[in-house]
Design an enzyme around this catalytic site. Structure first.
Site, PDB file in Angstrom:
ATOM      1  N   CYS A 138       8.925   8.753  -3.247  1.00 25.43           N
ATOM      2  CA  CYS A 138       8.096   9.689  -3.981  1.00 25.43           C
ATOM      3  C   CYS A 138       8.615   9.775  -5.402  1.00 25.43           C
ATOM      4  CB  CYS A 138       8.175  11.048  -3.288  1.00 25.43           C
ATOM      5  SG  CYS A 138       7.386  12.345  -4.222  1.00 25.43           S
ATOM      6  N   ASN A 177       8.904   3.506   3.976  1.00 17.38           N
ATOM      7  CA  ASN A 177       8.791   3.109   5.377  1.00 17.38           C
ATOM      8  C   ASN A 177      10.108   2.504   5.848  1.00 17.38           C
ATOM      9  OD1 ASN A 177       5.695   2.224   4.295  1.00 17.38           O
ATOM     10  ND2 ASN A 177       5.837   3.410   6.165  1.00 17.38           N
ATOM     11  N   ARG A 215       0.846  -1.199   0.000  1.00 21.40           N
ATOM     12  CA  ARG A 215       0.000   0.000   0.000  1.00 21.40           C
ATOM     13  C   ARG A 215       0.881   1.249   0.000  1.00 21.40           C
ATOM     14  NH1 ARG A 215      -0.576   4.498   2.620  1.00 21.40           N
ATOM     15  NH2 ARG A 215      -0.242   3.440   4.608  1.00 21.40           N
ATOM     16  N   HIS A 249       4.088   4.040  12.897  1.00 22.45           N
ATOM     17  CA  HIS A 249       4.361   4.024  11.455  1.00 22.45           C
ATOM     18  C   HIS A 249       5.440   5.060  11.156  1.00 22.45           C
ATOM     19  CE1 HIS A 249       2.785   3.809   7.163  1.00 22.45           C
ATOM     20  NE2 HIS A 249       3.334   5.000   7.129  1.00 22.45           N
TER      21      HIS A 249
HETATM   22 ZN    ZN Z   1       3.396   6.113   5.327  1.00 23.25          ZN
END
Ligand code: ZN
Length: 313
Positions: free
Chosen positions: A245, A254, A15, A212
């Protein structure tokens, strides 16, 4: 928490990773990755996001992926949803956990989900009501996602009282757990320690809290360690650190799943994950990428001599 596991590692690559890169994985490609990573022992994977396909074509097959992933025995399948409509679709597909995102930063929430934080909280209540009024969905865990909790690219610093207020409001609205996110990679370990210490003081130790982190500025694992020290036992991570990105070359995603598992196991905290099998999953993921970089150092260095997995104390 799954049996025999001290820290829950929650895979985000399918995701958070995929939504940030250009390559669009086929449903089959995603399933190969999911099966391999589940096989390695990772207990929970976030496999998609229920946003309009026009916004994120990478996530267009999320319902399909959830439907297939829930067939894998013992795997907890989570999905992200920005609003009631997305949450309904995620539950209908069979997701075990639905993460509903809102930002602590008013400006970020407006730009991300196009509504005020107050409206997001009201929407969260409607999602809880919808879940509770459908017996088939009563077991679905609704996670209150708190984005930009450590700072925001639009409005800068985020205040601790704002984080606490939203945490309390999410729990009041019926959230089963909280997920505190350093969405833009601004956090440092001291800040992480202070935030979670204050959060546990505010909401109590009985609330399941996940963290996170992004490794944007190299502090990802240090932040994870700081969170562990305060008592956090659920951590998001991404295989090969997939993400970043498309407009910022070299930006990482992450924290790296395999590096995190290595850290936890070395520290005597059981994850249930086999690192060699996890590296196999990483290869399966990597061979589908079209030029996007992966990250992490465990994959390059391997296990140290005499390494032993954590065992029950
Ligand atoms: Zn994130």
């Amino acid at each position: 928490m799954p049996e025999g596991v001290d820290v829950l590692v929650h895979e985000m690559g399918l995701r958070d990773g995929l939504q940030s890169i250009e390559t669009i994985f086929s449903t089959e490609g995603k399933m190969d990755w999911i099966r391999a990573e589940a096989e390695s022992g990772v207990p929970q994977l976030q496999v998609g996001s229920f946003v309009p396909p026009k916004l994120l074509p990478q996530m267009a097959d999320s319902a399909d992926v959830v439907r297939q992933a829930i067939q894998i025995p013992d795997l907890v399948v989570s999905a992200l949803a920005p609003n009631l409509k997305g949450a309904k679709n995620a539950m209908e597909a069979g997701a075990h956990q639905v993460g509903v995102v809102m930002s602590i930063s008013e400006a970020h929430n407006m730009s991300n989900v196009r509504r005020s934080t107050k409206e997001s909280l009201e929407d969260f209540k409607r999602i809880v009501e919808y879940r509770d009024s459908n017996p088939a969905y009563n077991d679905v865990c609704l996670s209150g996602g708190m984005a930009t909790a450590f700072g925001c690219t639009i409005s800068g610093p985020v205040s601790l009282p704002d984080v606490m207020r939203i945490a309390e409001q999410l729990l009041k609205a019926g959230a089963n757990r909280l997920n505190v996110a350093d969405t833009v990679g601004y956090a440092n370990p001291g800040q992480v320690r202070d935030l979670f210490t204050e959060l546990y003081r505010t909401v109590g130790r009985d609330v399941a809290i996940g963290a996170h982190f992004h490794d944007t500025r190299g502090l990802g694992l240090a932040n994870a360690f700081a969170a562990l020290e305060t008592g956090v036992r659920e951590l998001d991570a991404s295989l090969g650190g997939l993400g970043g990105c498309p407009y910022a070359p070299g930006a990482s995603g992450n924290i790296v799943t395999e590096d995190l598992v290595f850290m936890l196991e070395s520290m005597g905290m059981r994850t249930g994950v086999d690192l060699k099998a996890l590296l196999k999953a990483r290869k399966i993921m990597e061979c589908q990428l079209k030029g996007e970089p992966t990250h992490g150092t465990f994959a390059k260095a391997g296990l140290p001599l005499g390494f032993a997995y954590a065992s029950a104390a």
